[in-house]
Design a protein around this motif. Structure first.
Motif, PDB file in Angstrom:
ATOM      1  N   UNK A 168       0.836  -1.083  -0.085  1.00  0.00           N
ATOM      2  CA  UNK A 168       0.006  -0.117  -0.015  1.00  0.00           C
ATOM      3  C   UNK A 168       0.890   1.052   0.043  1.00  0.00           C
ATOM      4  N   UNK A 170       3.741   1.551  -1.403  1.00  0.00           N
ATOM      5  CA  UNK A 170       4.206   1.778  -2.775  1.00  0.00           C
ATOM      6  C   UNK A 170       3.365   2.195  -3.576  1.00  0.00           C
ATOM      7  N   UNK A 171       2.269   1.687  -3.373  1.00  0.00           N
ATOM      8  CA  UNK A 171       0.997   2.281  -4.422  1.00  0.00           C
ATOM      9  C   UNK A 171       0.802   3.542  -4.116  1.00  0.00           C
ATOM     10  N   UNK A 174       3.416   5.578  -5.764  1.00  0.00           N
ATOM     11  CA  UNK A 174       3.375   5.556  -7.107  1.00  0.00           C
ATOM     12  C   UNK A 174       2.408   6.735  -7.609  1.00  0.00           C
TER      13      UNK A 174
END
Lengths: 266, 266
Positions: A168, A170-171, A174
């Motif tokens: 989560x 990382x997302x 991003x």
DNA sequence: CGCCCACTTGAACACCCTCAAAGGCTGTGG
DNA sequence: CCACAGCCTTTGAGGGTGTTCAAGTGGGCG
């Protein structure tokens, strides 16, 4: 940054002190105080802890060394270079994470709300690379990472949850990269506001009206803009009746237009 | 995207076919072919696998279902929306990760070299949020994530390594956020080139002279700039004798100046 | 050889930054 | 309780950086 509070022994339980923390948690504690806590009674359980733990697994999870800690607004939870020992779950309040540039400039890289995890990046090098600062009087759960890993190794569903929270993060990063890389200033702000709105809604707060906890300068840093630009964008959106702003209090009026702005090419 | 190659049974071993993969790996394979592999004989072992595994742990790790797969330049390894089942370790070559905007624009969010992990973000929602595209003829290890989790649960040192790789992805994203948030175009490019240089050096390649695998447009997307701007910056740096460029071949001449540019406020 | 795609370069413009000034909010101390 | 200081915020004007549009060059591959 060592846990030497007399209250920080695993067996001790919180002795509430009547200091109000925003966001309506029923229990409160003195600032700087650190107390052992159990997740099984935590209001954020459904965010942090996976569904459907067996009783035995839940007990095992509660055995992970973990202390609650109150952090006053403006205080730092950890700094770049601090040894990585714990990860922190935001229990109440909000934090920003800041990365320092060699030349002294700062970049706000994250805006964390209740139920989100702080400090994960520190695992890579064994020390933190960012700094975490409370944006309001807040509470965190400090979870000893070695202990957490040990339990995760024994309870697959815990391990899966830990990995999900990693992912989560990382997302989140991003989608922030998407904002900074492809969007105009106006679209960045629109997208940022909608993101906050959605995250607050997931916590049960109003998605329409909320208090920003960052200054214009911090928002600007987060969005790759100057504080004056942020201020101008807010004024412009208000002039177009898309939202109303008074200082840090924002009310979204025309969410549709906001969404179009966040997704439009221009 | 299913692993139905006749070669993909755990017991089978690669039958090399003389197709050259760049980056000098001694063994090669047909494109589209997928073969079971063992890490204990992999050239990238020191990057992927933690130091000091006991023999028994190493054997256990080798039991994780895992296939090597060759991906031709331009082919996608996974797409946004694909069910998350594997993570991928880049074995040879390079990849970009791309996030799609609702309106069709694309943002390059990552540039991955050998030894780096792809697809971690997919754990969060159970499906991939980004798309991974090979920038040259490449090879990956596709590692079944459930199996990897199982082994990680049994071998603490593996678990720690997995977490470190997660964290490394977060740190990479954060430093990219720093680039996009605080730097001018010129500084972004300088910082990007130094980053690549350092990562290639860590793999044993020349840090001074290398081949960019992305087009100007992809670099621009990654750095939040237009392709024309990237081209102009390259030309300007060359005019100042800081580097030489010929198409995608870059040679860093004045690394000091490059470093100053990447760290300077202006 | 010729096509296509990537790259380069130029010119005009838009967006955002920088500098500057003034008003408002908050918290502190008298 | 008020006054004041300090910070946050707003708004304006001007300039710089990067974008957009356009044209032309060069390289790779069928």
């Amino acid at each position: 940054m060592s846990f030497d509070s007399p209250c920080a022994t695993p067996a001790a339980n919180a002795r509430p002190q009547p200091i109000r923390i925003h966001h309506g948690f029923e229990d409160s504690m003195r600032f700087g105080e650190m107390c052992a806590v159990r997740c099984s009674t935590c209001a954020l359980r459904r965010v942090c802890v996976p569904e459907g733990l067996s009783d035995e697994d839940a007990r095992r999870f509660d055995d992970v060394p973990r202390v609650r800690r109150a952090v006053r607004r403006g205080e730092t939870l950890f700094r770049a270079g601090d040894r990585f020992e714990h990860i922190y779950a935001v229990r109440a309040g909000s934090f920003k994470t800041v990365v320092m540039h060699p030349d002294g400039r700062e970049q706000v890289t994250g805006y964390l709300l209740a139920g989100e995890l702080l400090g994960l990046g520190g695992i890579a090098a064994g020390h933190h690379v960012a700094e975490a600062v409370a944006l309001e009087d807040s509470q965190v759960c400090a979870i000893g990472f070695p202990g957490l890993e040990a339990v995760a190794g024994q309870v697959p569903v815990m391990q899966r949850q830990l990995h999900r929270l990693f992912a989560a993060a990382i997302v989140r990063d991003q989608s922030q990269l998407l904002r900074l890389g492809t969007m105009r200033g106006e679209a960045r702000l629109a997208s940022f506001l909608l993101d906050i709105s959605a995250r607050l809604a997931a916590l049960g707060y109003s998605p329409r009206s909320f208090l920003l906890r960052m200054t214009r300068e911090e928002i600007g840093s987060y969005l790759g803009l100057q504080l004056e630009t942020v201020s101008r964008m807010f004024s412009r959106l208000q002039a177009r009746s898309i939202l109303t702003v008074r200082q840090r209090e924002v009310t979204l009026v025309d969410t549709l237009s906001l969404g179009e702005m966040a997704n439009s090419a221009a």
